[in-house]
Design an enzyme around this catalytic site. Structure first.
Site, PDB file in Angstrom:
ATOM      1  N   GLU A  79       5.212  -5.107   6.847  1.00 30.33           N
ATOM      2  CA  GLU A  79       4.735  -3.972   7.528  1.00 30.33           C
ATOM      3  C   GLU A  79       5.085  -3.752   8.913  1.00 30.33           C
ATOM      4  O   GLU A  79       5.347  -2.851   9.452  1.00 30.33           O
ATOM      5  CB  GLU A  79       3.022  -4.312   7.815  1.00 30.33           C
ATOM      6  N   GLY A  81       0.701  -4.980   0.952  1.00 33.25           N
ATOM      7  CA  GLY A  81      -0.519  -5.013   0.328  1.00 33.25           C
ATOM      8  C   GLY A  81      -0.513  -5.451  -1.010  1.00 33.25           C
ATOM      9  O   GLY A  81      -1.364  -5.936  -1.546  1.00 33.25           O
ATOM     10  N   GLU A 107      -0.704  -9.142  -0.557  1.00 34.45           N
ATOM     11  CA  GLU A 107      -2.126  -9.322  -0.093  1.00 34.45           C
ATOM     12  C   GLU A 107      -3.214  -9.271  -1.384  1.00 34.45           C
ATOM     13  O   GLU A 107      -4.086 -10.385  -1.397  1.00 34.45           O
ATOM     14  CB  GLU A 107      -2.565  -8.323   0.833  1.00 34.45           C
ATOM     15  N   ALA A 140       0.988  -1.042  -0.243  1.00 34.69           N
ATOM     16  CA  ALA A 140       0.046  -0.041  -0.015  1.00 34.69           C
ATOM     17  C   ALA A 140       0.781   1.048   0.050  1.00 34.69           C
ATOM     18  O   ALA A 140       1.948   0.956   0.378  1.00 34.69           O
ATOM     19  CB  ALA A 140      -0.831   0.078   1.355  1.00 34.69           C
TER      20      ALA A 140
END
Ligand code: DAK
Length: 257
Positions: free
Chosen positions: A131, A108, A111, A65
């Site tokens: 993360e 992300g 993911e 992200a």
């Protein structure tokens, strides 16, 4: 349709979505996720398309992200942005989605790849949930999907240390379906997508649904669910055609009805 952060194209019966923020290693900001969800829905509605591929470029599928977009947000702002609703839209897509992954596939990005139905990786792919190194933890399914894909011990190690794993290790661990040379990974993914698209669409759709159900239910419920979908397929023309074609020793012609 014109998008700002992705490119879309069609190869045969495969719809391709390419993340296109190369300078930022395809970091997933709100616009990227909105456009990915919208493009997936468009391909899902398009009868000419039988399977969808999401990819990045050779250097990065996506490095996570967009940290710069999140860095100064408060918890309440994160909650109100409700970014997860775009990820939930991906889960509603009926057609199979293949992630064609090369290079960084982190946070992300990992993911997103795991939200797809299967992953084809180039030899240079690196999967990780880093993360913890920026003071947070996975927030779009990483702790759940990685654990289901590769087991608790390995998932714990990766999530708690942020260590990435290479393509071969990911294949051995069961995260990816196949590893192919860097120059071929996208072609292989598109070939596979077209192979899937050549199968009877309703059987493919329900089979995807049933496999995904294995993540959501106890075994006995999953088996019941599978059996009901199996019986339902006997109401389709494609089942009649497929079995008749087998008996008559000729190729089947699918109509998706
Ligand atoms: N966000 C923003 N920019 C990024 C980025 C990221 N995740 N990753 C890379 N970039 C940018 C860099 O800032 C740099 O930009 P400039 O400085 O040139 O402007 C450019 O991309 C090139 O990166 P590097 O210069 O760092 O390239 P290197 O080859 O040296 O290093 C790297 C590559 C992948 C090792 C490094 O860039 C890196 O560590 N990136 C961050 C990886 C990471 O921590 N990812 C996890 C982010 S957190 C949720 C949804 C999603 C998520 C959570 C919740 N909800 C809906 C609830 C997910 C969270 C995350 O993914």
């Amino acid at each position: 349709m014109d998008y700002a952060t992705i490119l879309t194209s069609v190869t045969g019966r495969a719809g391709l979505i390419q993340l296109n923020r190369p300078q930022q290693l395809n970091a997933l900001n709100v616009t990227v996720m909105e456009e990915v969800a919208t493009a997936l829905e468009a391909f899902d509605q398009d009868e000419r398309i039988g399977c969808i591929v999401i990819t990045g470029n050779q250097r990065a599928f996506a490095a996570g992200a967009d940290i710069k977009e999140m860095a100064d947000a408060t918890a309440v702002e994160m909650l109100l942005r409700d970014n997860i609703k775009r990820w939930d839209r991906i889960r509603q897509i009926k057609k199979p989605i293949i992630a064609a992954v090369s290079g960084y596939c982190l946070g992300g990005g990992c993911e997103l790849a795991m939200t797809c139905d299967l992953i084809i990786a180039s030899e240079s792919a690196q999967f990780g949930q880093p993360e913890v190194n920026i003071g947070v933890m996975p927030g779009a399914g990483g702790t759940q999907r990685l654990t289901r894909a590769i087991g608790k011990s390995k998932a714990m190690e990766m999530v708690l240390t942020g260590r990435s794993m290479g393509a071969r290790e990911a294949e051995q661990a069961g995260l990816v379906a196949r590893v192919v040379p860097v120059e071929a990974y996208l072609d292989e993914a598109l070939k596979l997508a077209n192979e899937i698209a050549s199968r009877p669409p309703i059987a493919v759709r329900l089979a995807k649904e049933a496999v995904n159900k294995a993540f959501e239910t106890p075994l006995s419920d999953g088996l019941d669910y599978e059996r009901r979908l199996f019986y339902f397929l006997f109401a389709t023309d494609d089942q009649k055609e497929g079995m008749r074609a087998f008996v008559e020793k000729r190729p089947a012609e699918w109509h998706g009805r």
